[in-house]
Design a protein around this motif. Sequence first.
Motif, PDB file in Angstrom:
ATOM      1  N   LEU A   1     -39.404  66.051 -25.469  1.00 30.40           N
ATOM      2  CA  LEU A   1     -38.475  64.931 -25.291  1.00 30.40           C
ATOM      3  C   LEU A   1     -37.290  65.010 -26.246  1.00 30.40           C
ATOM      4  N   VAL A   2     -37.526  65.586 -27.431  1.00 32.82           N
ATOM      5  CA  VAL A   2     -36.491  65.607 -28.466  1.00 32.82           C
ATOM      6  C   VAL A   2     -35.376  66.564 -28.056  1.00 32.82           C
ATOM      7  N   GLY A   3     -34.138  66.088 -28.158  1.00 33.46           N
ATOM      8  CA  GLY A   3     -32.983  66.872 -27.750  1.00 33.46           C
ATOM      9  C   GLY A   3     -32.602  66.665 -26.302  1.00 33.46           C
ATOM     10  N   ARG A   4     -33.434  65.948 -25.546  1.00 31.88           N
ATOM     11  CA  ARG A   4     -33.138  65.736 -24.126  1.00 31.88           C
ATOM     12  C   ARG A   4     -31.973  64.758 -23.966  1.00 31.88           C
ATOM     13  N   ARG A   5     -31.123  65.028 -23.028  1.00 34.52           N
ATOM     14  CA  ARG A   5     -29.953  64.183 -22.773  1.00 34.52           C
ATOM     15  C   ARG A   5     -30.381  62.874 -22.123  1.00 34.52           C
ATOM     16  N   VAL A   6     -29.672  61.788 -22.483  1.00 37.12           N
ATOM     17  CA  VAL A   6     -29.959  60.456 -21.947  1.00 37.12           C
ATOM     18  C   VAL A   6     -28.699  59.922 -21.278  1.00 37.12           C
ATOM     19  N   VAL A   7     -28.843  59.420 -20.036  1.00 35.81           N
ATOM     20  CA  VAL A   7     -27.721  58.804 -19.322  1.00 35.81           C
ATOM     21  C   VAL A   7     -28.115  57.395 -18.892  1.00 35.81           C
ATOM     22  N   ASP A   8     -27.120  56.488 -18.810  1.00 31.95           N
ATOM     23  CA  ASP A   8     -27.431  55.116 -18.417  1.00 31.95           C
ATOM     24  C   ASP A   8     -27.504  55.005 -16.895  1.00 31.95           C
ATOM     25  N   ARG A   9     -27.642  53.790 -16.391  1.00 34.71           N
ATOM     26  CA  ARG A   9     -27.861  53.611 -14.949  1.00 34.71           C
ATOM     27  C   ARG A   9     -26.666  54.057 -14.115  1.00 34.71           C
ATOM     28  N   ASP A  10     -25.474  54.091 -14.734  1.00 36.20           N
ATOM     29  CA  ASP A  10     -24.266  54.508 -14.034  1.00 36.20           C
ATOM     30  C   ASP A  10     -23.985  56.001 -14.205  1.00 36.20           C
ATOM     31  N   GLY A  11     -24.874  56.701 -14.909  1.00 35.96           N
ATOM     32  CA  GLY A  11     -24.679  58.125 -15.126  1.00 35.96           C
ATOM     33  C   GLY A  11     -23.844  58.463 -16.340  1.00 35.96           C
ATOM     34  N   ALA A  12     -23.424  57.450 -17.107  1.00 30.54           N
ATOM     35  CA  ALA A  12     -22.629  57.686 -18.312  1.00 30.54           C
ATOM     36  C   ALA A  12     -23.520  58.223 -19.422  1.00 30.54           C
ATOM     37  N   ASP A  13     -22.978  59.147 -20.210  1.00 28.88           N
ATOM     38  CA  ASP A  13     -23.752  59.776 -21.281  1.00 28.88           C
ATOM     39  C   ASP A  13     -24.009  58.787 -22.417  1.00 28.88           C
ATOM     40  N   VAL A  14     -25.271  58.687 -22.847  1.00 28.02           N
ATOM     41  CA  VAL A  14     -25.641  57.826 -23.975  1.00 28.02           C
ATOM     42  C   VAL A  14     -25.814  58.664 -25.245  1.00 28.02           C
TER      43      VAL A  14
END
Length: 262
Positions: free
Chosen positions: A146-159
């Motif tokens: 999980l560590v280093g994995r990219r996170v995006v919000d519900r609209d696909g914007a980068d978190v």
Amino acid sequence: MTGRVLHAHLHLLDRQVVRADGRLLCKVDDLEIEWGEVPYVTAILAGPLALGPRVGGVIGRLMTGVTRLFRPEEDPAPPRVPMSLVGEIGSAVTVGGDVPEASLERWVREHLVDPLPGSGGRDPGLRGPRPVRRSEVPARDRLSSLVGRRVVDRDGADVGQVADVRLTQDGPLLGETTQALRLSGLVVVPRHTGQLFGYERGPGGNSPALVRAVIRRLHRGSRFVGWEQIGDPGDPIRLIEPRAALLPLHELFTRDDASASA
């Protein structure tokens, strides 16, 4: 009542694992996780076959390749310590039950420690680990994935990217009395700021005030994602809420400090 809260990188990974009598067994090189409606930690993984994939790159592949070359069994698995045996998590992780030493720790004790005068020599109560094949252990994921994995919000914007995993000890029962460490959230940081090392914590942190202030300034874009805010824990991790709804990281630790002092 809320269970104890830990952060995997800060409080568990790379800690020494010892028996109740103080004998060193291994290090926490990774954690095994069970997915489902309530994801939780099932075991400690130790040795190069656990650490190599976590390190990654050429060094990680070299660690796992050399270990597989010299292990006697085909398709070996890393040594595994079930979380049901963990009695205490502090500066070291104390375990009970009949847990064999990892190979490296056994070699160090037999060749460097036991020959020393006054060391007590070989303890007949300690035994070497039985070779284990991957087919003999559950096919579960590792927390380090999980560590280093990219996170995006519900609209696909980068978190940002995952820097640590928050664990709360209120998961399913392991054995008769011990509750599992449940994956309760993710610490997400902007890509350019790197790992946190605990300096971003609130007023209750142990770091020097000036260092803490600088690090918190650098990590002002960091967020906490509760597990209930995750829609898909794949790669990338997709949230069900917009970035604006996520809790700023410094507010999380301030809230934790207030709860601890209450």
